[in-house]
Design an enzyme around this catalytic site. Sequence first.
Site, PDB file in Angstrom:
ATOM      1  N   GLN A   1      -8.726  -2.454   2.570  1.00 13.92           N
ATOM      2  CA  GLN A   1      -7.941  -1.384   3.176  1.00 13.92           C
ATOM      3  C   GLN A   1      -8.782  -0.163   3.518  1.00 13.92           C
ATOM      4  O   GLN A   1      -8.269   0.940   3.672  1.00 13.92           O
ATOM      5  CB  GLN A   1      -6.792  -0.988   2.253  1.00 13.92           C
ATOM      6  CG  GLN A   1      -5.779  -2.096   2.048  1.00 13.92           C
ATOM      7  CD  GLN A   1      -4.587  -1.647   1.242  1.00 13.92           C
ATOM      8  OE1 GLN A   1      -3.864  -0.746   1.636  1.00 13.92           O
ATOM      9  NE2 GLN A   1      -4.390  -2.273   0.089  1.00 13.92           N
TER      10      GLN A   1
ATOM     11  N   THR B   1       0.187   2.147  -8.445  1.00 11.96           N
ATOM     12  CA  THR B   1       0.674   3.456  -8.877  1.00 11.96           C
ATOM     13  C   THR B   1       1.304   3.339 -10.257  1.00 11.96           C
ATOM     14  O   THR B   1       1.121   4.190 -11.125  1.00 11.96           O
ATOM     15  CB  THR B   1       1.706   4.003  -7.870  1.00 11.96           C
ATOM     16  OG1 THR B   1       1.113   4.012  -6.573  1.00 11.96           O
ATOM     17  CG2 THR B   1       2.103   5.424  -8.238  1.00 11.96           C
TER      18      THR B   1
END
Length: 774
Positions: A266, A42
């Site tokens: 993921q 992020t």
Amino acid sequence: MTQLDIFDTDPLLEGLNPQQAEAVSFRGQALLIVAGAGSGKTRVLTHRIASLIHSREAWPSQVLAITFTNKAAAEMRERAEQILGSATEGMWISTFHSSCVRILRREAENFGFTSSFTIYDSHDSRTLIKRIIKDLDGESYGCTVSGVANKISRLKNELADVDSYARNINPNDPNEVKFLEVFREYTRSLQAANAFDFDDLLAQTVFLFRAFPHVADVYRKKFRHILVDEYQDTNHAQYALIHELTRECADGTPGASLTVVGDSDQSIYSFRGADIRNIAEFERDFPGAKVILLEQNYRSTQNILSAANAVISNNFDRKAKNLWSASGDGAKLVGFTGYSAHDEAQFIVDEINALHSQGVDYNSIAVFYRTNAQTRALEEIFIRSALPYRLVGGTKFYERAEIKDVICYLIAVANPADGLAVRRILNTPKRGIGPATEASLQLFADQNNVSVREALRHVDGLGFGPKVTGAINSLSKMLDEATAMLDAGKVSDVLAHLLEKTGYIDALRATRDPQDEARAENVEELLAVTREFDKNNPDGTLIDFLTEVSLVAAADELDDASGTVSLMTLHTAKGLEYDAVFLTGVEEELLPHRMSAGEPGGPAEERRLFYVGITRARKHLYLTLAMSRAMFGQTNVALPSRYLQEIPSELLDWRQSPEDLQRSSLGSGYGSRSLGSSYGSSSSGSGWGSSSGGWDSLPPSPKPKTEWANRVTNQIRDNGDLELQAGDRIRHVDFGDGTVTDVTGVDTKRVAHVRFDRAGAKKLLIKIAPIEKI
DNA sequence: ATGCCGTCTGTTTTT
DNA sequence: CAGACGGCAT
């Protein structure tokens, strides 16, 4: 204040590792950032955006950043604002679905919808499908609601529409023909209702771009820099959307630059069409793409990462990736095996209390599980123990029947074409309009090719009794009044007016069902939500409100300041992080889930899910399971998950291993186990999982399970206003005798702090704890 | 039209 | 152990 124009110390690169810095400063058409869990993606994304703006390579309005949840979008916007200030205005930072809604609202008139279309959630879709199957007698052709719903969803994710699908079916198979008929009618009904289902939001945007290249070009020219988070979880429709947006325009304007971030380890959403190949084959799709690997983890201790690496390395055909941390080994992972789900929950509560007393905030503790059904036992014990918790997701506020009822009133006002909504409110609250009347209204609507809402206006000619006719006319009038209020703005005013005129809340309060009071309060809470919406969005319309409501994701409900422990599914946990994580139900049949066993790639995806759970933890990771689990009304024996054996035994400290329980339940030692403080008595990281012995060689189904199935029970009791004070002796059903050391809280929330003679210290909610004074 | 009671059914994950 | 649904009585 750092100067921007010093070449060698770009403040945006400060504190970044070399790979992160390169990911921020690389310029080119296509960039893939393979970002391991906790590797600071992020930060990289926000700095990259800021870098584009600072260097004047892009205007804010040329940036489109797509995240997975609204919460992630809000966080990204917030962090971008910290760097850029108001320069983030005009950026599109939102989810796939919100971005598509925004585009579709602008362009709806192009293809037979209006800008006030509504959005059907999966429940709405199913209701509609159920009705259609019934009307077309689909049951006789093997159509089930869930079968049809899943198939339609899958088709839309693959961008198949009715006509393209029709070309590929076997016309001699009546079942396939019938399904096609249902699919066609479903599509027609949606259009007639001026509504899109979830999958349409993506698919129809792609269709729009393909059917109207000049419209697509508008967005291609607008968005010059597109960034996509969680790229491993994109499905084909999302993939196609990105491709459409990054294509060269008709006039030769080159395609936008694309940055995708993801981690194939993921990928956990294949059940809803996510295709891991989208990320695996990125370099093939975008020739010349740059790939940057982020492996340094800033979140977890090395022990947690080593466990994660060991587990995920069991998935073959993956690119090698090794997370590492510079922050030290940290504590070992803790394992615990309970006798039952309640026993497991009690261990979790005790550990959370211990963590809390060591200064860990409830906020930074989370409990994960594979299925929502597991929340029951956890909640029961949490409540009994007066531990503040919050379910994230689960049965969402907006899915409650009373909330949907009221929302449907709003929909009926905002989008009168929506027959599903109008039919739902027809007789809620009860006004004497039954199924027969409803059917005639629908028939009239179909025959005259108008909406049900329109049919209500012609009720006088339909020959209903005076009572029914009057009821319908007053409903219709009420909706008209609310519609007239739209221009004046305020969503809360419209809702308040509808609630008053329908008497919905009063009707709830008039019943003798004790739950209806809570429902009435929920409706009042919704009214408060609309007031809040009005305050935050002075220009927000009713449609904006309804859109927001339709697109809330489970993780969006998280309130960082709530001061409670968060409980959520492993899927919801993706993208989040906590100091302490409890990964529960680590059992065969649950994780991996039995339903995944048959599917190709199922066990590998479940392993990724486990991996996602592990990598959420910063400092403390607990893996818990139960020896017996009640699913489906009855108690079954559970076996430890195969994934547990993939964790090197030196990383895991069993407070109570599966073997410990086997021994005690088979041998004579059973019955003397004391609870609480002695949890650790029989541990040691040796034994289980180390070699051939272990679980598999044990007898298949140990018999005396009824003996230990409920070592900690879910019993509660209504103690009324039992008075307790420090020094009192009490007896607890599960924990035996103990001495009250303190009483806190007031009223129904009074909590007794008790030191049990054998089970250690516990907190109990006095009103319901299974205790008595002795 | 409504409400109640029995039976059946099915249980992964979610925007 | 639910929630959904069909059948019955009011």
